[in-house]
Every structure is written in C-alpha cells, then in structure tokens.
Design a protein around this motif. Structure first.
Motif, PDB file in Angstrom:
ATOM      1  N   ASP A 256       0.848  -1.194   0.000  1.00 31.61           N
ATOM      2  CA  ASP A 256       0.000   0.000   0.000  1.00 31.61           C
ATOM      3  C   ASP A 256       0.879   1.237   0.000  1.00 31.61           C
ATOM      4  O   ASP A 256       1.949   1.250   0.614  1.00 31.61           O
TER       5      ASP A 256
ATOM      6  N   VAL B 197       0.040   4.939   1.122  1.00 31.50           N
ATOM      7  CA  VAL B 197      -0.986   5.772   1.752  1.00 31.50           C
ATOM      8  C   VAL B 197      -0.332   7.033   2.293  1.00 31.50           C
ATOM      9  O   VAL B 197       0.659   6.958   3.023  1.00 31.50           O
TER      10      VAL B 197
ATOM     11  N   ASP C 167      -4.294   7.603  -2.788  1.00 37.08           N
ATOM     12  CA  ASP C 167      -3.657   6.460  -2.129  1.00 37.08           C
ATOM     13  C   ASP C 167      -3.842   5.281  -3.071  1.00 37.08           C
ATOM     14  O   ASP C 167      -4.841   5.209  -3.801  1.00 37.08           O
TER      15      ASP C 167
END
Length: 124
Positions: free
Chosen positions: A96, A98, A105
C-alpha cells in the motif's frame, strides 16, 4: 502546433496462459472475453469508450518485471474493498502507498502471472 489524433485503443500483455489471464482481467474490470485467434484472447471493456485488453501467448519465461502497468481507479473509500475482491479473483496484494502524495492512495498488486498493476482512490 497540431493536436494529436491518437487514442489508446488497446493494451497488450505477453503471457504464458492467455485464457487464464483474460478470464482474470475480464472479471476484474467487468469486461468480457470477446474473441480468440490463434495465440490471442481479447477482453472488451464493459462500456463504450474503454480500452480493449489483448493477451498473447509467448514462449519462455519473462525476465524481470513488466515495464508498464495499469493504474485502476475506484471511488474515494472503495480501494480496500476492491483490493479484497481482486485477491479473491487471484491477484496478489504487494504493498500500500498511503499518504505519500496528496491526491491519491493506492495499492500495488500483481495479476495471476505477476504483472503489476495499481488500484487507487483519490482523496475525497
């Protein structure tokens, strides 16, 4: 200066198993497998104006990662659910990202043959 008359019509994937990869991407995008010809399988987009995906069987293993990848968009707040759905279809979640940039994101993933793609959602 002349404006471009080019549009992106299709994206082509070299792969070992075009049937399997086409089935994954058809389910992932809501498109459908609409054609086969020799070593090719075609996935049409779910709506007019989208991009057709072509999957071409190539011999041997690919060395290294793919040099281009797809960035797929979801509405704000929809990224996590979409990532779970894609994992259920056979994708692998990689990482991820973010809060790194102020406008989006995203999650980097790999399709069943290891081609990287991203699923992003803009900040609301």
């Amino acid at each position: 200066m002349t404006s471009s008359r080019l549009t992106v019509e299709s994206v082509n994937f070299d792969c070992a198993d075009p049937e399997r990869l086409a089935a994954f991407w058809a389910a992932a995008t809501g498109g459908s497998v609409t054609g086969r010809y020799e070593n090719y399988v075609f996935v049409s987009p779910p709506s007019r104006g989208g991009v057709t995906l072509y999957f071409q069987r190539v011999p041997g293993e690919r060395s290294g990662r793919n040099s281009i990848h797809l960035d797929l968009a979801t509405p704000p707040g929809g990224r996590e659910a979409e990532v779970r759905r894609l994992v259920e279809l056979g994708a692998t979640k990689k990482w991820d990202v973010v809060g790194e940039v102020p406008w989006v994101d995203w999650t980097t993933m790999a399709d069943p043959e290891g081609n990287l793609f991203c699923v992003g959602a803009s900040h609301s």
